[in-house]
Scaffold this motif. Structure first.
Motif, mmCIF file in Angstrom:
data_model
loop_
_atom_site.group_PDB
_atom_site.id
_atom_site.type_symbol
_atom_site.label_atom_id
_atom_site.label_comp_id
_atom_site.label_asym_id
_atom_site.label_seq_id
_atom_site.Cartn_x
_atom_site.Cartn_y
_atom_site.Cartn_z
ATOM 1 N N ALA A 64 48.656 35.778 33.017
ATOM 2 C CA ALA A 64 49.482 35.018 34.064
ATOM 3 C C ALA A 64 49.828 33.564 33.202
ATOM 4 O O ALA A 64 50.795 33.128 33.192
ATOM 5 C CB ALA A 64 48.693 34.829 35.318
ATOM 6 N N VAL A 66 47.183 43.954 34.996
ATOM 7 C CA VAL A 66 47.426 42.915 33.801
ATOM 8 C C VAL A 66 49.077 42.805 34.050
ATOM 9 O O VAL A 66 49.577 41.585 33.718
ATOM 10 C CB VAL A 66 47.115 43.367 32.432
ATOM 11 N N GLY A 80 35.940 30.070 30.250
ATOM 12 C CA GLY A 80 35.263 30.509 31.538
ATOM 13 C C GLY A 80 35.336 31.984 31.743
ATOM 14 O O GLY A 80 35.877 32.870 30.981
ATOM 15 N N ALA A 99 38.879 37.859 34.161
ATOM 16 C CA ALA A 99 38.935 39.408 34.758
ATOM 17 C C ALA A 99 39.141 40.235 33.468
ATOM 18 O O ALA A 99 38.691 41.379 33.458
ATOM 19 C CB ALA A 99 39.908 39.591 35.855
ATOM 20 N N VAL A 145 38.597 23.270 32.444
ATOM 21 C CA VAL A 145 39.047 22.125 33.387
ATOM 22 C C VAL A 145 38.176 21.960 34.542
ATOM 23 O O VAL A 145 37.697 22.995 35.259
ATOM 24 C CB VAL A 145 40.436 22.496 33.846
ATOM 25 N N TRP A 192 46.335 36.269 39.330
ATOM 26 C CA TRP A 192 45.239 36.784 40.628
ATOM 27 C C TRP A 192 44.927 35.901 41.419
ATOM 28 O O TRP A 192 44.619 36.074 42.714
ATOM 29 C CB TRP A 192 43.975 37.318 39.566
ATOM 30 N N ASP A 226 41.550 27.005 28.444
ATOM 31 C CA ASP A 226 41.122 28.614 28.655
ATOM 32 C C ASP A 226 39.966 28.297 28.253
ATOM 33 O O ASP A 226 39.407 28.326 27.040
ATOM 34 C CB ASP A 226 42.042 29.445 27.926
HETATM 35 C C1 LIG Z 1 36.356 45.507 36.047
HETATM 36 C C2 LIG Z 1 37.784 45.196 36.019
HETATM 37 C C3 LIG Z 1 38.805 46.292 35.360
HETATM 38 C C4 LIG Z 1 40.292 46.074 35.212
HETATM 39 N N1 LIG Z 1 40.978 46.845 34.595
HETATM 40 C C5 LIG Z 1 42.358 46.705 34.886
HETATM 41 C C6 LIG Z 1 43.255 47.688 33.922
HETATM 42 O O1 LIG Z 1 42.513 48.907 33.308
HETATM 43 N N2 LIG Z 1 44.282 47.404 33.818
HETATM 44 C C7 LIG Z 1 44.921 46.428 34.374
HETATM 45 O O2 LIG Z 1 46.208 46.264 34.253
HETATM 46 N N3 LIG Z 1 44.178 45.571 34.931
HETATM 47 C C8 LIG Z 1 42.768 45.415 35.235
HETATM 48 N N4 LIG Z 1 42.167 44.729 35.686
HETATM 49 C C9 LIG Z 1 42.700 43.695 36.458
HETATM 50 C C10 LIG Z 1 43.253 42.436 35.295
HETATM 51 O O3 LIG Z 1 42.179 42.107 34.648
HETATM 52 C C11 LIG Z 1 43.815 41.285 36.000
HETATM 53 O O4 LIG Z 1 44.686 41.676 36.940
HETATM 54 C C12 LIG Z 1 44.394 40.045 35.127
HETATM 55 O O5 LIG Z 1 43.554 39.825 34.139
HETATM 56 C C13 LIG Z 1 44.502 38.875 35.878
HETATM 57 O O6 LIG Z 1 45.236 38.247 34.894
HETATM 58 P P1 LIG Z 1 45.133 36.383 35.307
HETATM 59 O O7 LIG Z 1 45.848 35.612 33.981
HETATM 60 O O8 LIG Z 1 45.520 36.126 36.835
HETATM 61 O O9 LIG Z 1 43.304 36.042 35.368
HETATM 62 P P2 LIG Z 1 42.555 36.078 34.004
HETATM 63 O O10 LIG Z 1 42.933 37.443 33.198
HETATM 64 O O11 LIG Z 1 41.122 36.527 34.723
HETATM 65 O O12 LIG Z 1 42.516 34.839 33.111
HETATM 66 C C14 LIG Z 1 42.044 33.870 33.786
HETATM 67 C C15 LIG Z 1 41.690 32.777 32.661
HETATM 68 O O13 LIG Z 1 41.219 31.494 33.355
HETATM 69 C C16 LIG Z 1 40.235 31.065 32.379
HETATM 70 N N5 LIG Z 1 39.449 30.098 33.463
HETATM 71 C C17 LIG Z 1 39.020 30.371 34.713
HETATM 72 N N6 LIG Z 1 38.549 28.663 34.969
HETATM 73 C C18 LIG Z 1 39.051 27.689 34.011
HETATM 74 C C19 LIG Z 1 38.975 26.586 34.058
HETATM 75 N N7 LIG Z 1 38.354 25.872 35.226
HETATM 76 N N8 LIG Z 1 39.430 25.796 33.079
HETATM 77 C C20 LIG Z 1 39.840 26.698 31.976
HETATM 78 N N9 LIG Z 1 39.889 28.077 31.990
HETATM 79 C C21 LIG Z 1 39.612 28.586 33.179
HETATM 80 C C22 LIG Z 1 39.284 32.292 32.415
HETATM 81 O O14 LIG Z 1 38.247 32.178 31.360
HETATM 82 C C23 LIG Z 1 40.548 33.402 32.005
HETATM 83 O O15 LIG Z 1 40.648 33.440 30.537
HETATM 84 C C24 LIG Z 1 40.703 45.078 35.891
HETATM 85 C C25 LIG Z 1 40.054 43.975 36.394
HETATM 86 C C26 LIG Z 1 38.639 44.306 36.511
HETATM 87 C C27 LIG Z 1 37.707 43.145 37.086
#
Ligand SMILES: Cc1cc2nc3c(=O)[nH]c(=O)nc-3n(C[C@H](O)[C@H](O)[C@H](O)COP(=O)(O)OP(=O)(O)OC[C@H]3O[C@@H](n4cnc5c(N)ncnc54)[C@H](O)[C@@H]3O)c2cc1C
Length: 283
Positions: free
Chosen positions: A27, A174, A48, A51, A92, A166, A46
Motif C-alpha cells: 500500500a 497484496v 517493523g 504482514a 515512526v 490493510w 518503513d
Molecule cells: C499469514 C499471512 C499470509 C498471507 N498470504 C497472502 C497471500 O498468499 N496472498 C496475498 O495476496 N496476501 C496475503 N496476505 C495479506 C497481505 O500480506 C496483506 O494484504 C498486505 O501485506 C497488506 O499490505 P499493506 O501495505 O497494507 O501492509 P504491510 O505489507 O504489512 O506493510 C506495512 C509496512 O509498514 C511497516 N510499519 C509498521 N509500523 C511502522 C511504523 N510505525 N513506522 C514505519 N514502518 C512501519 C511494516 O514494517 C510494514 O513493512 C497474507 C497475510 C498474512 C498475515
C-alpha cells in the motif's frame, strides 16, 4: 533517469516533505509511486512488523504465478525510488500537528529523526499508535486497528491525513493493498488539485501516457478549452481568472502526458533492468 536499484537509507535527506508515508508494504509503496509521479517530494518510512513477511509465496498478484514476498517488496521499493521517492529504514514513533507548524505534520522516528510533511499517509497495516496524540488523543485509540477513515478514499477526519492498505480495513490481499495505496494517493492528489483551483471533474483526471504528437495538433487547444468549459459544474460560477488558469494548467499537463518513442523504450529497458536486478538474478 538512471535506474535505482533498491538503495538502503537510514536517514532522510531533508527535514521537509510534501508527503510522508508510514509503512513500505504494497500500500505505502504504491501510494509513493503516485505521489512521486505528481512531483510531491515523498518519503516512506518503513520498519517493523509486516504482514507480507508472513505470506510464504504470493500467487494471486496479476502477472505473477508465484513471487517471493521479499523480492516483490524489493521490486516495489525500486520502482518507488525510480519515480523519485526516498525510502528510510526507520520506525515512526509519533505523528503530531502542533499549532506552531501551521497545518504541517511533524513525524519523529526511533532514530531521533524529525521531519515535517504537509500530508501523511498511514499504511502500517497492524499498528498506528504513532497517531494517538492527534486531535488531543481523540483520533486514535492505541492498540486498535483499523484506523477510522473513509475506506474508499482513505481520507480521515484530520485534514491531510490518509489511511491506506490493510490499516484502512480493506480486505487483505497484496493486490488489493497495492490498488488501495494507489487509490488513496489519487485522493490526496485530487485534494491538492482542488486546493489549487481545479474543480472536481478535472481534479481527478491525471496520470496517463499517450504517444508523442497526440496532443498539440491544429485545433487541439480549442478542443481542450471546450472540454474544460463543459466540465464546470453548473451550479458553480467560475471566475474568468480561475477558468483561464486551470485551462492553461490542463493544456500544459496534457502535453506532459505525451511520451516519445525513445522515452518509452528507455522506460521499458529500465523496467527490465529492475526485474533482472530484483527478480531474475541468482544473487
Ligand atoms: C499469514 C499471512 C499470509 C498471507 N498470504 C497472502 C497471500 O498468499 N496472498 C496475498 O495476496 N496476501 C496475503 N496476505 C495479506 C497481505 O500480506 C496483506 O494484504 C498486505 O501485506 C497488506 O499490505 P499493506 O501495505 O497494507 O501492509 P504491510 O505489507 O504489512 O506493510 C506495512 C509496512 O509498514 C511497516 N510499519 C509498521 N509500523 C511502522 C511504523 N510505525 N513506522 C514505519 N514502518 C512501519 C511494516 O514494517 C510494514 O513493512 C497474507 C497475510 C498474512 C498475515
Amino acid at each position: 533517469m538512471t535506474t535505482a536499484t533498491g538503495e538502503k537509507r537510514n536517514e532522510p535527506t531533508s527535514s521537509e516533505y510534501d508527503v510522508a508515508i508510514v509503512g513500505g508494504g504494497a500500500a505505502g509503496l504504491s501510494a509513493a509511486v503516485f505521489t512521486s509521479r505528481y512531483d510531491c517530494s515523498t518519503v516512506v518510512f518503513d520498519r517493523g512488523p509486516s504482514a507480507i513477511h508472513r505470506c510464504y509465496n504470493i500467487e494471486n498478484y496479476l502477472g505473477f504465478v508465484g513471487i517471493d514476498p521479499q523480492q516483490f517488496l524489493q521490486l516495489g521499493r525500486a520502482h518507488a525510488q525510480y519515480e523519485g521517492c526516498e525510502i528510510v529504514d526507520d520506525l515512526v514513533e509519533t505523528v503530531e500537528r502542533p499549532e506552531a507548524l501551521d497545518g504541517e505534520f511533524r513525524l519523529e522516528t526511533q532514530q531521533s529523526e524529525t521531519v515535517t510533511a504537509s500530508r501523511v499517509i498511514a499504511a502500517s497495516a497492524y499498528t498506528a499508535d504513532y497517531l494517538s496524540s492527534l486531535d488531543d488523543g481523540a483520533f486514535h485509540e492505541p492498540g486498535t486497528h483499523p484506523v477510522d477513515c473513509d475506506t474508499a478514499t482513505g481520507r480521515t477526519s484530520i485534514e491531510g491525513l490518509y489511511v491506506a492498505g490493510w490499516l484502512s480495513g480493506e480486505p487483505h490481499q497484496v493486490i488489493i493493498s497495492a490498488g488501495h495505496g494507489a487509490r488513496v494517493a489519487k485522493s490526496l492528489i485530487t485534494d491538492l488539485r482542488v486546493e489549487a483551483g481545479f474543480w472536481d471533474e478535472v481534479a481527478s483526471y491525471w496520470d496517463w501516457r499517450v504517444a508523442g504528437g497526440t496532443y498539440g495538433d491544429a485545433g487541439w487547444n480549442e478542443h481542450i478549452e471546450e472540454w474544460v468549459a463543459e466540465t464546470i459544474p453548473e451550479e458553480e460560477s467560475i471566475a474568468d481568472e480561475r477558468r483561464e488558469r486551470v485551462t492553461e494548467a490542463i493544456i500544459e499537463e496534457r502535453r506532459s502526458f505525451q511520451l516519445s518513442e525513445k522515452a518509452r523504450e528507455q522506460r521499458t529497458a529500465d523496467s527490465r533492468q529492475l526485474l533482472e536486478t530484483h527478480l531474475l538474478s541468482d544473487e
